[in-house]
Design an enzyme around this catalytic site. Structure first.
Site, short mmCIF file in Angstrom:
data_model
loop_
_atom_site.label_atom_id
_atom_site.label_comp_id
_atom_site.label_asym_id
_atom_site.label_seq_id
_atom_site.Cartn_x
_atom_site.Cartn_y
_atom_site.Cartn_z
N LYS A 37 -23.18 13.54 11.70
CA LYS A 37 -24.63 13.30 11.70
C LYS A 37 -25.33 14.19 10.66
O LYS A 37 -24.75 15.18 10.19
CB LYS A 37 -25.19 13.59 13.10
CG LYS A 37 -25.01 15.04 13.55
CD LYS A 37 -25.32 15.22 15.04
CE LYS A 37 -25.14 16.66 15.47
NZ LYS A 37 -25.16 16.80 16.94
N TYR A 258 -47.48 32.71 -5.26
CA TYR A 258 -48.68 32.31 -4.54
C TYR A 258 -49.15 33.40 -3.60
O TYR A 258 -48.34 34.08 -2.96
CB TYR A 258 -48.41 31.05 -3.72
CG TYR A 258 -48.26 29.81 -4.56
CD1 TYR A 258 -49.22 29.45 -5.51
CD2 TYR A 258 -47.16 28.97 -4.39
CE1 TYR A 258 -49.08 28.30 -6.26
CE2 TYR A 258 -47.02 27.81 -5.14
CZ TYR A 258 -47.99 27.48 -6.07
OH TYR A 258 -47.86 26.35 -6.81
#
Ligand SMILES: *Cc1c(COP(=O)(O)O)cnc(C)c1O
Length: 363
Positions: A37, A258
């Site tokens: 998965k 940032y």
């Protein structure tokens, strides 16, 4: 040759060795279900499933139907269990010969309504033995057997919630007992024996007496065993590597990134890497927590991780633009080690790696 971009190396040699190690831990007649998965835990489910099919695993498991369809479209023939099918999936599940896990009456009703009268598609029944996530409980059994109306599941199974945790041994034993009890009730009611499975990787390693007819292994195949004593035998199959895009000399007091996430306490040499939180390196790894390897030295990720980039402090390393940077590999710092720096687990970091990172296969 150093790759001039961010890459994930998928090491199929390690995959084969990990499978051999897991096989050495289970009985000869125990079947192996490989859990692929989430893009085979962030690697590539098609590449991994093709290799595992060649290595003759007995079953594959995916979480969602679309993941199983992708494998069928790529020619995978091995039986595929869909662990968590949704209500609208059953036409496709039958069309693509996938095996649904039936975990609730709502799902069972929908499945039965899609079965053509003259055939009996494969399915499995999931019991909830204590994880309280999916599955039927003991007091559902009478109604369940009635609702099945003669349909015979291929397997019945359950899932452990703390098999890696040695402090929770009694909780796991309780789950195992619950599963025994539920299976027995179910078999008595339905009137015949049904094959069973329970153990995930840590279950195989820590509770190997309860293999039943099959075991399900995910994280172990990808090289993590939840216990340092298996580190010698399980080797991570994915390495995450990038390069230095640009180097800047910044002066004491200047900020980087940032929101001025890093302020230089002294003149500092920093490097920008072409990988960011959109690639799965979340902001938790910033501000000095996560460390990466440049020329064999560990250096911190500084400031806030950006969407597509992050910056590292290379003041103490002799390196240049274009040089390779290792975020994790199968040698020094594994994905598991790296994940700990952000208080998370190997499963999370590897399954978060974005699709845009190029995958390279090492045979
Ligand atoms: C993901 C999953 C597994 C695989 O577990 P690992 O710890 O990766 O071996 C097994 N069974 C179920 C039901 C799962 O959801």
């Amino acid at each position: 040759m150093v790759n001039q971009e961010t890459v994930i190396e998928i090491n199929l040699v390690n995959l084969k060795k990990n499978l051999a190690f897991i096989r050495s831990k289970v009985k000869k007649k125990t079947l192996i279900m490989a859990v692929v998965k989430a893009s085979a835990y962030g690697s590539d489910s098609v590449i991994i499933s093709k290799k595992l099919e060649k290595e003759k695993v007995n079953y594959l498991a995916v979480a969602y139907t679309s993941e199983g369809i992708e494998l069928r479209n790529e020619g995978i023939k091995t039986p595929i269990l869909v662990l968590h099918p949704q209500i609208n999936d059953f036409n496709k599940i039958i069309e693509y010969d996938l095996e649904p896990s039936i975990y609730s009456f709502r799902i069972l009703k929908e499945f039965i309504s899609k079965i053509k009268s003259n055939n009996n598609p494969s399915f499995q029944i999931k019991f909830n033995s204590g994880l309280n996530r999916l599955g039927f409980k003991n007091n559902d059994i009478d109604k369940l057997v009635k609702s099945l109306n003669g349909l015979k599941p291929n397997f019945i199974f359950s899932h452990l919630g703390a098999s890696e945790d040695t402090l929770e041994k009694s909780f796991t034993e309780k789950q195992i007992n619950n599963f025994y009890l539920t299976s027995t009730l179910f078999e008595n009611k339905i009137g015949f024996k049904i094959r069973k499975h329970l153990l995930n990787t840590s279950g195989i390693l820590n509770f190997s007496d309860y293999q039943f007819d099959m075991v399900r292994t995910g994280i172990g195949l990808y090289g993590f065993g939840n216990n340092p004593k298996f580190k010698l035998f399980l080797k991570p199959i994915i390495s995450l590597k990038t390069i230095i895009s640009q180097i800047h000399k910044i002066k004491k007091g200047e900020s980087v990134g940032y929101n001025k996430g890093f302020i230089a306490k002294e003149d500092t040499l920093i490097a920008t890497l072409p990988i960011g939180h959109a690639d799965g390196i979340y902001r938790h790894y910033g501000k000095g927590k996560g460390k990466v390897q440049v020329k064999g030295k560990l250096v911190p990720i500084i400031g806030n991780v950006c969407m597509d980039m992050m910056m590292i402090d290379i003041s103490k390393v002799k390196c240049q633009e274009g040089d390779s940077v290792i975020i994790f590999d199968d040698k020094n710092i594994s994905a598991e080690d790296f994940s700990k720096s952000a208080d998370t687990i190997s499963y999370e970091i590897i399954t978060s790696l974005s699709k845009r990172i190029r995958r390279i296969v090492i045979q």
